[in-house]
Design a protein around this motif. Structure first.
Motif, PDB file in Angstrom:
ATOM      1  N   HIS A  19     -39.941  -3.789  23.574  1.00 15.98           N
ATOM      2  CA  HIS A  19     -40.596  -2.637  22.945  1.00 15.98           C
ATOM      3  C   HIS A  19     -40.226  -1.339  23.674  1.00 15.98           C
ATOM      4  O   HIS A  19     -39.921  -0.327  23.026  1.00 15.98           O
ATOM      5  CB  HIS A  19     -42.119  -2.860  22.956  1.00 15.98           C
ATOM      6  N   HIS A  20     -40.226  -1.365  24.991  1.00 11.94           N
ATOM      7  CA  HIS A  20     -39.918  -0.170  25.780  1.00 11.94           C
ATOM      8  C   HIS A  20     -38.488   0.322  25.560  1.00 11.94           C
ATOM      9  O   HIS A  20     -38.189   1.478  25.832  1.00 11.94           O
ATOM     10  CB  HIS A  20     -40.167  -0.428  27.276  1.00 11.94           C
ATOM     11  N   GLU A  21     -37.611  -0.545  25.057  1.00  9.83           N
ATOM     12  CA  GLU A  21     -36.220  -0.157  24.829  1.00  9.83           C
ATOM     13  C   GLU A  21     -36.023   0.562  23.496  1.00  9.83           C
ATOM     14  O   GLU A  21     -35.070   1.315  23.338  1.00  9.83           O
ATOM     15  CB  GLU A  21     -35.306  -1.380  24.890  1.00  9.83           C
ATOM     16  N   ASP A  63     -44.833  -6.939  25.640  1.00 11.00           N
ATOM     17  CA  ASP A  63     -43.941  -6.170  26.515  1.00 11.00           C
ATOM     18  C   ASP A  63     -44.616  -5.930  27.856  1.00 11.00           C
ATOM     19  O   ASP A  63     -45.825  -6.110  28.010  1.00 11.00           O
ATOM     20  CB  ASP A  63     -43.577  -4.831  25.865  1.00 11.00           C
ATOM     21  N   ALA A 109     -47.669  -0.852  31.224  1.00  7.60           N
ATOM     22  CA  ALA A 109     -47.753   0.227  32.208  1.00  7.60           C
ATOM     23  C   ALA A 109     -48.898  -0.026  33.185  1.00  7.60           C
ATOM     24  O   ALA A 109     -48.872   0.458  34.316  1.00  7.60           O
ATOM     25  CB  ALA A 109     -47.950   1.569  31.505  1.00  7.60           C
ATOM     26  N   GLU A 154     -41.198   3.619  32.436  1.00  5.46           N
ATOM     27  CA  GLU A 154     -40.567   3.262  31.162  1.00  5.46           C
ATOM     28  C   GLU A 154     -41.442   2.344  30.317  1.00  5.46           C
ATOM     29  O   GLU A 154     -41.072   1.972  29.208  1.00  5.46           O
ATOM     30  CB  GLU A 154     -39.223   2.579  31.418  1.00  5.46           C
ATOM     31  N   ARG A 155     -42.608   1.984  30.827  1.00  6.30           N
ATOM     32  CA  ARG A 155     -43.482   1.031  30.146  1.00  6.30           C
ATOM     33  C   ARG A 155     -44.559   1.755  29.331  1.00  6.30           C
ATOM     34  O   ARG A 155     -44.828   2.932  29.541  1.00  6.30           O
ATOM     35  CB  ARG A 155     -44.167   0.121  31.163  1.00  6.30           C
ATOM     36  N   PHE A 156     -45.186   1.003  28.448  1.00  5.75           N
ATOM     37  CA  PHE A 156     -46.297   1.493  27.642  1.00  5.75           C
ATOM     38  C   PHE A 156     -47.526   0.645  27.937  1.00  5.75           C
ATOM     39  O   PHE A 156     -47.417  -0.494  28.373  1.00  5.75           O
ATOM     40  CB  PHE A 156     -45.967   1.367  26.150  1.00  5.75           C
TER      41      PHE A 156
END
Length: 185
Positions: free
Chosen positions: A109-111, A135, A138, A150-152
């Motif tokens: 997802h982060h990509e 994913d 964060a 880069e994470r959510f």
């Protein structure tokens, strides 16, 4: 965001069974709830680790990866008969409107996370079609995975999916990851 793609020189790591500690086959299939005639997309399929797990439960699995070299690695391993390899970005999927019964992403997802990608997923998933996202979180406590910036979080993923017109059925933070199940409207 779309900070990076997984390095092809590390593709062997995608076949590590310890990945099941983050999302098991049983959990993924249960969240996706596929039918034997469904057409489902694996978003960021890499070497096919999770595609191999989902393929026996669907009619057709579209293994989507932006890197054709990942498909080459999957071919070396052996691609199930009902899996089609698709080289494309999530923001520009070569599928018809309402052409998918479901889609999932595991640790990707982060990509691809962007308004364009979410709008594209809303376009290609039929009304009621499921989108499963697992994913790196964060808020997670695992040092593996991409850098924290880069994470959510689950809340951010939910907000993005709802803004794109999805109805979120379930969202939860876990020790290292988040999981979200949403349906297209």
């Amino acid at each position: 965001m779309g900070f990076h793609t997984f390095p092809i020189e590390r593709a062997d790591a995608l076949e590590d069974p310890s990945r099941y500690r983050l999302c098991s086959r049983e959990e993924l299939v249960a969240m996706l709830a596929p039918e034997p005639d469904h057409v489902v997309a694996d978003l960021g399929s890499g070497t096919g680790f999770f595609a191999d797990d989902v393929a026996p439960f669907v009619g057709t699995l579209r293994a989507v990866d932006v890197q054709s070299a990942m498909h080459d690695r999957y071919r070396e391993k052996g691609v199930p008969e009902n899996v089609d390899l698709v080289t494309a970005a999530v923001a520009s999927l070569p599928f018809d409107d309402d052409g998918l019964d479901g889609a999932y992403s595991t640790m990707t997802h982060h990509e691809y996370a962007s308004d364009e990608a979410f709008a594209e997923l809303a376009r290609v998933l039929r009304p009621g079609g499921r989108l499963v996202t697992v994913d790196w979180s964060a808020a997670g406590d695992d040092e593996a995975g991409p850098p924290v910036e880069e994470r959510f979080s689950a809340a951010e993923a939910v907000a993005d999916l709802e803004a794109a017109g999805f109805e979120v059925e379930e969202a939860r933070e876990r020790p290292a990851t988040f999981a979200v199940v949403a349906t297209a409207r």
